[in-house]
Design an enzyme around this catalytic site. Structure first.
Site, mmCIF file in Angstrom:
data_model
loop_
_atom_site.group_PDB
_atom_site.id
_atom_site.type_symbol
_atom_site.label_atom_id
_atom_site.label_comp_id
_atom_site.label_asym_id
_atom_site.label_seq_id
_atom_site.Cartn_x
_atom_site.Cartn_y
_atom_site.Cartn_z
ATOM 1 N N LYS A 119 0.721 -1.196 0.118
ATOM 2 C CA LYS A 119 -0.377 0.244 -0.258
ATOM 3 C C LYS A 119 1.185 1.062 -0.445
ATOM 4 C CE LYS A 119 -1.856 -1.127 4.102
ATOM 5 N NZ LYS A 119 -1.218 -1.966 4.250
ATOM 6 N N ARG A 150 -10.209 1.424 8.115
ATOM 7 C CA ARG A 150 -9.345 0.041 8.520
ATOM 8 C C ARG A 150 -10.701 -0.999 9.064
ATOM 9 N NH1 ARG A 150 -3.357 -0.174 8.645
ATOM 10 N NH2 ARG A 150 -2.682 -1.272 8.965
HETATM 11 P P1 AP5 Z 1 4.566 -1.550 1.834
HETATM 12 O O1 AP5 Z 1 4.353 -0.984 0.577
HETATM 13 O O2 AP5 Z 1 5.060 -1.128 3.214
HETATM 14 O O3 AP5 Z 1 3.498 -2.176 2.334
HETATM 15 P P2 AP5 Z 1 2.613 -2.514 3.326
HETATM 16 O O4 AP5 Z 1 0.565 -1.790 2.599
HETATM 17 O O5 AP5 Z 1 2.189 -0.433 3.244
HETATM 18 O O6 AP5 Z 1 2.620 -2.693 5.018
HETATM 19 P P3 AP5 Z 1 2.703 -2.049 5.883
HETATM 20 O O7 AP5 Z 1 3.750 -2.984 7.168
HETATM 21 O O8 AP5 Z 1 2.820 -0.896 6.246
HETATM 22 O O9 AP5 Z 1 0.916 -2.465 6.418
HETATM 23 P P4 AP5 Z 1 0.393 -2.301 7.556
HETATM 24 O O10 AP5 Z 1 -0.951 -1.987 7.367
HETATM 25 O O11 AP5 Z 1 0.846 -3.250 8.882
HETATM 26 O O12 AP5 Z 1 0.897 -0.887 8.498
HETATM 27 P P5 AP5 Z 1 0.619 0.283 8.041
HETATM 28 O O13 AP5 Z 1 1.699 1.531 9.020
HETATM 29 O O14 AP5 Z 1 -1.353 0.477 7.742
HETATM 30 O O15 AP5 Z 1 5.303 -3.108 1.783
HETATM 31 C C1 AP5 Z 1 5.967 -3.798 3.280
HETATM 32 C C2 AP5 Z 1 7.425 -4.356 2.267
HETATM 33 O O16 AP5 Z 1 7.416 -5.029 0.542
HETATM 34 C C3 AP5 Z 1 8.049 -3.055 1.752
HETATM 35 O O17 AP5 Z 1 9.299 -3.779 2.576
HETATM 36 C C4 AP5 Z 1 8.552 -2.836 0.783
HETATM 37 O O18 AP5 Z 1 10.012 -2.177 0.339
HETATM 38 C C5 AP5 Z 1 8.100 -4.588 0.291
HETATM 39 N N1 AP5 Z 1 7.645 -4.700 -1.251
HETATM 40 C C6 AP5 Z 1 6.504 -3.541 -2.016
HETATM 41 N N2 AP5 Z 1 6.071 -4.127 -2.521
HETATM 42 C C7 AP5 Z 1 6.654 -5.159 -3.015
HETATM 43 C C8 AP5 Z 1 6.351 -5.771 -4.494
HETATM 44 N N3 AP5 Z 1 5.813 -5.578 -5.448
HETATM 45 N N4 AP5 Z 1 7.465 -6.676 -4.223
HETATM 46 C C9 AP5 Z 1 8.614 -7.446 -3.730
HETATM 47 N N5 AP5 Z 1 8.175 -6.533 -2.508
HETATM 48 C C10 AP5 Z 1 7.566 -5.914 -2.787
HETATM 49 O O19 AP5 Z 1 -0.285 0.160 9.814
HETATM 50 C C11 AP5 Z 1 1.010 0.005 10.982
HETATM 51 C C12 AP5 Z 1 -0.369 0.136 12.427
HETATM 52 O O20 AP5 Z 1 -1.011 1.218 12.449
HETATM 53 C C13 AP5 Z 1 -0.856 -0.957 12.323
HETATM 54 O O21 AP5 Z 1 -1.005 -1.975 12.605
HETATM 55 C C14 AP5 Z 1 -2.275 -0.231 13.259
HETATM 56 O O22 AP5 Z 1 -1.792 -0.365 15.266
HETATM 57 C C15 AP5 Z 1 -2.120 1.552 12.910
HETATM 58 N N6 AP5 Z 1 -2.648 1.934 12.256
HETATM 59 C C16 AP5 Z 1 -2.630 1.924 11.368
HETATM 60 N N7 AP5 Z 1 -4.112 3.153 10.800
HETATM 61 C C17 AP5 Z 1 -5.166 2.501 11.336
HETATM 62 C C18 AP5 Z 1 -6.374 2.452 11.374
HETATM 63 N N8 AP5 Z 1 -6.625 3.400 10.077
HETATM 64 N N9 AP5 Z 1 -6.831 2.278 13.075
HETATM 65 C C19 AP5 Z 1 -5.824 1.996 13.631
HETATM 66 N N10 AP5 Z 1 -5.170 1.562 13.927
HETATM 67 C C20 AP5 Z 1 -4.057 1.905 12.415
HETATM 68 MG MG MG Z 2 2.315 1.243 5.127
#
Ligand code: AP5
Ligand code: MG
Length: 240
Positions: free
Chosen positions: A70, A144
């Site tokens: 994402k 989410r």
């Molecule tokens: P990346 O682009 O970082 O993927 P992502 O989907 O953004 O993954 P996140 O780890 O950010 O997911 P998340 O949803 O758990 O975290 P968030 O920060 O939103 O890519 C991931 C990896 O893969 C990277 O190393 C990248 O280089 C690699 N990659 C990307 N594309 C690739 C490809 N095509 N091929 C190979 N490799 C690739 O949330 C974190 C925490 O915050 C949550 O757990 C929750 O506690 C809280 N939070 C955030 N938003 C909310 C909400 N709306 N409500 C409640 N809690 C929330």
């Molecule tokens: Mg992310």
């Protein structure tokens, strides 16, 4: 001034001011800062619109399980279309770094891979979206849960905005776990520990996956397996 760097500087400035405002405890001071914050956000927004550097007609959501890409894809789309990329995960990590009240509350949930309560997210997003009204945005990681999606609908209705595209990036769980385990080596993200990664996937299935049904009429599901460039190309083909 005409460089894309101006957009990012404005974005960082606006977000920092929003964080500052949210962290202030004194009501009097908060009121003054609110005015400064609104004025600055409006100036930055007007500047971007005047420069025709910011697409102010469209709003995207990008959804998908943890590790789906994402953030990676949202960043590329934001640069391509001059959107503002709003990642709730990044915003919350910033709160944690600043040791704000929101950060202190969020930390416990995030470290275990649970979602931060809906009311916290909805209040952050209402403030942010109200300040940015008129600028095209790509929301990454929000909504989410169903209550967040309903809350977002109400905010958008109030602001007379609409969601133009909902991109759902699908990747099989074994690939996701592999990606996040690899990222754990350098990311410094406390939620990239193995047991937390597994819990994040479980929380996604229980609380976030139902949004696929919620947005079924607008949903563009993309296969997120492949190189970053291939995935971007698939998204562009669906939205153009
Ligand atoms: P990346 O682009 O970082 O993927 P992502 O989907 O953004 O993954 P996140 O780890 O950010 O997911 P998340 O949803 O758990 O975290 P968030 O920060 O939103 O890519 C991931 C990896 O893969 C990277 O190393 C990248 O280089 C690699 N990659 C990307 N594309 C690739 C490809 N095509 N091929 C190979 N490799 C690739 O949330 C974190 C925490 O915050 C949550 O757990 C929750 O506690 C809280 N939070 C955030 N938003 C909310 C909400 N709306 N409500 C409640 N809690 C929330
Ligand atoms: Mg992310």
């Amino acid at each position: 001034v005409h460089s894309k760097g101006a957009i990012w500087r404005c974005q960082i400035l606006i977000l920092n001011i929003i964080y500052l405002m949210q962290n202030l405890k004194s009501k009097h001071y908060k009121k003054n800062i609110l005015v400064i914050h609104s004025n600055l956000a409006s100036s930055c927004k007007q500047f971007l619109i005047n420069q025709k550097q910011c697409n102010h007609n469209m709003n995207f959501l990008i959804m998908g399980p943890p590790g789906a890409g994402k953030g990676t894809q949202a960043k590329i789309l934001a640069e391509k279309y001059n959107f503002m990329h709003l990642s709730t995960g990044d915003m919350l990590r910033h709160e944690i770094d600043n040791k704000s009240d929101i950060g202190l509350e969020a930390k416990n949930y995030m470290n275990q891979g649970f979602l931060v309560p809906d009311d916290v997210l909805l209040s952050i997003m209402e403030n942010t979206l109200t300040s940015l009204k008129g600028i095209g945005i790509i929301l990454d990681g929000f909504p989410r849960t169903i209550p967040q999606a309903e809350g977002l609908e109400a905010i958008f209705q109030k602001l007379d905005l609409q969601i133009d595209y909902v991109i759902n990036v699908h990747v099989d769980e074994d690939i996701l776990i592999n990606r996040l385990t690899n990222r754990a080596k350098n990311s410094g993200r406390s939620d990239d520990a193995e047991e937390v990664i597994i819990n994040r996937q479980k929380v996604y299935s229980e609380l976030t996956e139902p949004l696929i049904q919620f947005y079924k009429d607008q949903l563009l599901t993309i296969n997120g397996d492949g190189t970053v460039e291939e995935v971007t190309q698939r998204i562009l083909e669906k939205i153009q």
